[in-house]
Design an enzyme around this catalytic site. Structure first.
Site, PDB file in Angstrom:
ATOM      1  N   SER A 215       0.840  -1.195   0.000  1.00 23.11           N
ATOM      2  CA  SER A 215       0.000   0.000   0.000  1.00 23.11           C
ATOM      3  C   SER A 215       0.871   1.240   0.000  1.00 23.11           C
ATOM      4  O   SER A 215       2.097   1.168   0.115  1.00 23.11           O
ATOM      5  CB  SER A 215      -0.912  -0.002   1.214  1.00 23.11           C
ATOM      6  OG  SER A 215      -0.180   0.449   2.335  1.00 23.11           O
ATOM      7  N   LYS A 216       0.202   2.365  -0.101  1.00 24.57           N
ATOM      8  CA  LYS A 216       0.881   3.657  -0.186  1.00 24.57           C
ATOM      9  C   LYS A 216       1.849   3.894   0.971  1.00 24.57           C
ATOM     10  O   LYS A 216       2.890   4.515   0.812  1.00 24.57           O
ATOM     11  CB  LYS A 216      -0.213   4.729  -0.194  1.00 24.57           C
ATOM     12  CG  LYS A 216       0.275   6.126  -0.420  1.00 24.57           C
ATOM     13  CD  LYS A 216      -0.892   7.084  -0.550  1.00 24.57           C
ATOM     14  CE  LYS A 216      -0.361   8.504  -0.689  1.00 24.57           C
ATOM     15  NZ  LYS A 216      -1.416   9.454  -1.012  1.00 24.57           N
ATOM     16  N   ARG A 217       1.464   3.412   2.153  1.00 25.03           N
ATOM     17  CA  ARG A 217       2.262   3.690   3.343  1.00 25.03           C
ATOM     18  C   ARG A 217       3.486   2.786   3.497  1.00 25.03           C
ATOM     19  O   ARG A 217       4.360   3.061   4.297  1.00 25.03           O
ATOM     20  CB  ARG A 217       1.393   3.579   4.600  1.00 25.03           C
ATOM     21  CG  ARG A 217       0.387   4.685   4.751  1.00 25.03           C
ATOM     22  CD  ARG A 217      -0.654   4.349   5.790  1.00 25.03           C
ATOM     23  NE  ARG A 217      -1.323   3.091   5.489  1.00 25.03           N
ATOM     24  CZ  ARG A 217      -2.302   2.969   4.588  1.00 25.03           C
ATOM     25  NH1 ARG A 217      -2.713   4.008   3.909  1.00 25.03           N
ATOM     26  NH2 ARG A 217      -2.868   1.792   4.362  1.00 25.03           N
ATOM     27  N   ASP A 218       3.542   1.701   2.750  1.00 24.67           N
ATOM     28  CA  ASP A 218       4.667   0.784   2.929  1.00 24.67           C
ATOM     29  C   ASP A 218       5.974   1.405   2.447  1.00 24.67           C
ATOM     30  O   ASP A 218       5.996   2.163   1.477  1.00 24.67           O
ATOM     31  CB  ASP A 218       4.407  -0.526   2.183  1.00 24.67           C
ATOM     32  CG  ASP A 218       3.327  -1.352   2.862  1.00 24.67           C
ATOM     33  OD1 ASP A 218       3.412  -1.516   4.098  1.00 24.67           O
ATOM     34  OD2 ASP A 218       2.399  -1.814   2.181  1.00 24.67           O
TER      35      ASP A 218
END
Ligand code: GLU
Length: 443
Positions: A215-218
């Site tokens: 995901s975007k946060r990884d």
């Protein structure tokens, strides 16, 4: 190959380029370059709120950083069709009319959205990577007719995506596996429009090490994190190639011409690709070790400038060379070498305690300074031989001289090889730094 390969990267700008999108762009680009075809950039910006100029700029910057140049698309000169979906309304209208005239469309009674009437049958996608995949469209409850135009007149992704692929004469659609379920819908549109569809190739998703979707946060998800993290674009590009593709042997570090020569869709795996930032870091280190000095300096330069380290190349080069085999990220460099560029370097307290405060350390510093002061040749080999000779004559271990000398000239307990470091500093600065240290810690 008889047909002229035409492929595209068609991002919907969201404000950052995800590693999965970048890898899709890369595979398309490699495929085009491998086959001598054309790589097109098309901005799918039908979602008005999310698509800002800045978001599009992020796409350009990320692609350019990765070295993925497009042959057709925004900012390429000459007369050509616009490559922003937001500017292609007239084209969509004409295709919409064709579908309408063919009796493929009807309007919802309630809201007025326009739907495309699916043919009720099994649709087979013959994917170049996933193989044949059948989708049953027989049941209208399970696959209701799809909306292609909203009541406010705006277009739905499936329709404009297909129209553009037709208009831009795509021969292959290479995209993430998340689009595989969309493909039978797209095939239905091709058929209704009487157009032979391109070949489809759905590439496996990029997963975290634990198998979850990235995901975007990884960590490592956004291309910006590589630009800002001190990576070499060529290293990241090489690593991304291996996310879902592998050369038939075990070679991992492959120069770009090799990647282009070897890349093809038949060697793209079907299984999800596991993303591993540590592996990417390893590639970065490998690339730094192998890259020409000129490129190493070029990539280090912005980081040095940011840290206020300005010096002519002849001074920077020997210093940077000391760290070339050890650096993993360019952002580490300023901190590793800052002490070379100021006589007012800080002394690490722990290193001082451990070495300079040791009984006899300052005497030994004075002794090594004496030995070095009479040298005419001040190179690493001589410096090592002389230090060992001195230690031997006094019956102490060389380390008893090495550690205090290192702390004296750099303020630190760790750093580049001592003798090389002294050679680069030169005789004058080495002796001055030892003297300065003796004065400072004498009391
Ligand atoms: N705009 C779509 C996306 O970003 C493009 C899909 C495609 O490549 O067909 O997912």
């Amino acid at each position: 190959m008889s047909e002229n390969v035409r492929v595209r990267f068609a991002p919907s700008p969201t404000g950052y380029l995800h590693v999965g999108g970048a890898r899709t762009a890369l595979f398309n680009w490699l495929y085009a370059r491998h086959h001598g075809g054309t790589f097109i950039l098309r901005i799918e910006d039908t979602d008005k709120q999310r698509n800002t100029t800045e978001a599009v700029q992020v796409v350009y910057d990320s692609l350019r950083w990765l070295g993925l140049d497009w042959d057709e698309g925004p900012e390429i000169g000459g007369d050509h069709d616009p490559y922003f979906q937001s500017e292609r309304d007239a084209i969509y209208e004409s295709y919409f009319q064709r579908l309408q005239e063919g009796g493929h469309l009807y309007q919802d009674k309630d809201g007025g959205a326009w739907r495309f009437r699916f043919t009720r049958e099994v649709v087979e996608v013959d994917d170049l990577i996933c193989g044949p995949v059948a989708f049953d469209f027989a049941n209208v409850e399970i696959t209701p007719d799809m909306t292609i135009r909203r009541p406010d007149g705006s277009w739905i992704f499936h329709f404009v995506n297909v129209v553009d692929d037709i208009e831009m004469r795509m021969t292959h659609v290479i995209r993430g596996e998340d689009h595989l379920p969309n493909t039978p819908k797209h095939l239905q549109l091709y058929r209704a429009l009487g157009v032979v569809p391109p070949r489809f190739a759905h590439i496996p998703l990029i997963l975290n090490k634990d198998g979850s979707k990235m995901s975007k946060r990884d960590q490592g998800a956004s291309i910006n994190s590589y630009i800002e993290g001190g990576y070499a674009p060529e290293a990241v590009r090489n690593y991304f190639c291996l996310l879902g593709w592998s050369p038939k042997d075990d070679t991992e570090v492959l120069p770009l011409d090799q990647l282009i020569a070897r890349f093809d869709l038949d060697a793209v795996n079907r299984k999800g690709a596991h993303f591993d930032i540590a592996k990417c870091d390893w590639f970065n280190g490998q690339y730094i070790q192998r890259m020409p000095m000129e490129r190493y300096l070029e990539l280090a330069q912005p980081w040095l400038a940011q840290a206020g380290i300005v010096a002519p190349t002849e001074q920077l080069e020997p210093v940077l060379a000391l760290e070339k085999m050890k650096v993993t990220h360019f952002r580490e460099i300023p901190d590793r070498i800052s002490f070379f560029f100021t006589e007012d370097y800080a002394y690490d307290l722990a290193a001082v305690e451990k070495t300079l405060r040791k009984p006899g350390a300052l005497e030994r510093l004075a002794q090594i300074a004496g030995t070095y002061s009479v040298l005419e040749t001040f190179d690493a080999m001589t410096l090592e031989a002389k230090l060992k000779e001195l230690a031997g004559s006094l019956g102490v271990k060389p380390a008893e001289f090495i550690h205090p000398t290192r702390v004296a000239v750099s303020g630190r307990g760790v750093g580049p090889s001592l003798y090389h470091m002294l050679e680069v500093l030169g005789k004058g600065r080495t002796l001055a730094r030892i003297q300065q240290t003796l004065t400072r810690f004498a009391a």
